[in-house]
Motif scaffolding. Structure first.
Motif, PDB file in Angstrom:
ATOM      1  N   ARG A 108       0.940  -1.313   0.028  1.00 49.57           N
ATOM      2  CA  ARG A 108      -0.106  -0.003   0.032  1.00 49.57           C
ATOM      3  C   ARG A 108       0.877   1.315   0.026  1.00 49.57           C
ATOM      4  N   LEU A 109       2.106   1.002   0.336  1.00 47.05           N
ATOM      5  CA  LEU A 109       3.116   2.296   0.394  1.00 47.05           C
ATOM      6  C   LEU A 109       3.026   2.928  -1.036  1.00 47.05           C
ATOM      7  N   ALA A 110       2.611   1.947  -1.879  1.00 44.33           N
ATOM      8  CA  ALA A 110       3.052   2.557  -3.729  1.00 44.33           C
ATOM      9  C   ALA A 110       1.784   3.521  -3.765  1.00 44.33           C
ATOM     10  N   GLY A 111       0.687   3.397  -2.825  1.00 43.72           N
ATOM     11  CA  GLY A 111      -0.492   4.490  -3.212  1.00 43.72           C
ATOM     12  C   GLY A 111      -0.411   5.632  -2.141  1.00 43.72           C
ATOM     13  N   LYS A 112       0.810   5.798  -1.387  1.00 40.54           N
ATOM     14  CA  LYS A 112       0.730   6.601  -0.215  1.00 40.54           C
ATOM     15  C   LYS A 112       1.629   7.884  -0.534  1.00 40.54           C
ATOM     16  N   HIS A 133       2.495   4.855   8.113  1.00 41.94           N
ATOM     17  CA  HIS A 133       2.106   5.994   7.653  1.00 41.94           C
ATOM     18  C   HIS A 133       0.724   5.999   7.049  1.00 41.94           C
ATOM     19  N   GLY A 134      -0.100   6.795   7.344  1.00 37.35           N
ATOM     20  CA  GLY A 134      -1.402   7.095   6.680  1.00 37.35           C
ATOM     21  C   GLY A 134      -1.279   7.709   5.495  1.00 37.35           C
ATOM     22  N   PRO A 135      -2.527   7.700   4.737  1.00 32.69           N
ATOM     23  CA  PRO A 135      -2.550   8.532   3.546  1.00 32.69           C
ATOM     24  C   PRO A 135      -2.304   9.989   3.521  1.00 32.69           C
ATOM     25  N   GLY A 136      -1.696  10.453   2.595  1.00 34.66           N
ATOM     26  CA  GLY A 136      -1.439  11.938   2.547  1.00 34.66           C
ATOM     27  C   GLY A 136      -0.306  12.465   3.125  1.00 34.66           C
ATOM     28  N   TYR A 157      -8.244   1.737  10.536  1.00 39.55           N
ATOM     29  CA  TYR A 157      -8.819   1.440   9.084  1.00 39.55           C
ATOM     30  C   TYR A 157      -8.549   2.683   8.167  1.00 39.55           C
ATOM     31  N   VAL A 158      -8.607   3.913   8.521  1.00 41.11           N
ATOM     32  CA  VAL A 158      -8.489   5.040   7.746  1.00 41.11           C
ATOM     33  C   VAL A 158      -6.664   5.065   7.508  1.00 41.11           C
ATOM     34  N   ALA A 159      -6.016   4.739   8.787  1.00 38.02           N
ATOM     35  CA  ALA A 159      -4.590   4.989   8.309  1.00 38.02           C
ATOM     36  C   ALA A 159      -3.962   3.898   7.390  1.00 38.02           C
ATOM     37  N   GLY A 160      -4.712   2.683   7.294  1.00 44.25           N
ATOM     38  CA  GLY A 160      -4.466   1.727   6.454  1.00 44.25           C
ATOM     39  C   GLY A 160      -4.584   2.168   4.964  1.00 44.25           C
TER      40      GLY A 160
END
Length: 358
Positions: free
Chosen positions: A80-84, A134-137, A326-329
């Motif tokens: 998922r780091l690819a999309g963060k 890390h979370g998104p953004g 959930y949101v952080a992932g």
């Protein structure tokens, strides 16, 4: 498409003819012995199954830290780091993501560890996993989630103590992930301290490179005190700082960087903060990230039935932590889509792409 069989062996190529020899196996025990014979006395050695919360049987082939590295690479959190976000949301094809940052930190960390005679595989495992929390953004997610977590939200501890717990990683790997940020207590291994330096070296160099390519910062604006020590390109900067940390370890017997290069790195990082991270466009993006992430957490606190894992009825603290988890992932894209689809947000309220060099 099934390969080429001959003499009891299937080969990939019709003309395969690489003669390696038989009976030579470098198994786990052999590599553990090689570590004891070749690494620095201060290096963290792999031993059996490793120091894990849930005991396991050792692997026949891989050392304990090799297993940690493999588990991280194959984990959902790592993919998922690819999309963060690294610095900007909606990056262009060549701007860094949180995943490419982790890979570059790994390269820097392993180069330092190899030169200093430390455990390269442990350094690699810590580096690859260091930002999984890390979370998104980007770093704005920490500000967003701070409002919900009494002890505050830090991506290092969150990654080690929440997100990656299911991997049953070695204590040394988790410690390095948990404490890689300089504001945290020092890691308990020299490899963990190497990753702390590698992280700062990597992002200072590659964030500047991205900003230059996006025409945010002219290369000529780099202060002379930085350029004269480590050059103006990522290649020269990484070469200088990696060699400096190795030299510092060799000369002083502990992980650090000689004063001249350390001053240049600090000046480079300060320049990035002024010209990249806290300029108006970046701050506006951060405010938008905080707004959308807090709205999503509030939404899932009010609708715990939408969370992927069941939460005990009436347990408010567990509900809040589950909503944050959930949101952080989420990846950036998924979080923004949830804001549109579940909160009814207009897309113009979402964080917008900046620094695209268009």
């Amino acid at each position: 498409m099934s390969g080429h069989a001959s003499g009891g062996l299937v080969r990939a190529h019709l003309d395969s003819n690489q003669q390696i020899g038989t009976g030579f196996l470098v198994d786990r025990r052999t590599r553990e012995l090689q570590e004891r014979q070749t690494l620095s006395p201060a290096a963290t050695l792999a031993v059996g199954a490793g120091n894990r919360e849930i005991p396991e049987e050792p692997d026949d082939v891989r050392t304990c830290f090799e297993r940690d590295r493999d588990r991280i690479v194959h984990s959902t959190a790592f993919r998922r780091l690819a999309g963060k976000t690294q610095v900007v949301v909606h990056p262009t094809d060549h701007q860094r993501t949180r995943l490419t940052h982790a890979l570059e930190v790994s390269q820097v960390a392993t180069a330092i560890a190899r030169g200093a005679g430390l455990n390269v595989t442990l350094a690699e495992a810590i580096a690859l996993g260091h930002d999984c929390g890390h979370g998104p953004g980007g770093h704005a997610s920490e500000e967003a989630f701070d409002a919900f977590i009494p002890e505050g939200f830090e991506h290092g501890p969150w990654g080690a103590d929440v997100l990656l717990t299911g991997l049953n990683l070695c204590a040394e790997t988790l410690d390095g992930i948990r404490n890689h940020s300089w504001a945290r207590p020092a890691p308990s291994t020299p490899e963990g301290e190497v990753v702390s330096w590698a992280d700062r070296i990597a992002y200072s160099a590659h964030d500047l490179e991205d900003a230059i390519h996006a025409a945010i910062v002219p290369e000529t604006d780099l202060p002379a005190e930085v350029a004269e020590v480590c050059g103006r390109t990522r290649r020269d900067q990484l070469n200088t700082f990696v060699r400096a940390v190795v030299a510092g370890i060799v000369e002083h017997g502990e992980v650090g960087m000689p004063a001249v290069e350390a001053s240049a790195l600090a000046a480079l990082r300060a320049f990035n903060y002024e010209r990249i991270y806290v300029r108006p466009a970046s701050l506006a993006q951060s405010r938008a990230v905080v707004e959308v992430l807090r709205a999503l957490v509030d939404h899932y606190i009010g609708r715990p039935d939408l969370l992927p894992d069941p939460v005990p009825v009436g347990d408010e603290a567990a509900t809040v932590r589950s909503a944050v988890a959930y949101v952080a992932g989420m990846t950036d894209r998924f979080a923004f889509e949830m804001a549109v689809n579940q909160l009814g947000w207009d897309r113009c309220r979402l964080p917008q792409g900046i620094d695209r060099g268009d």
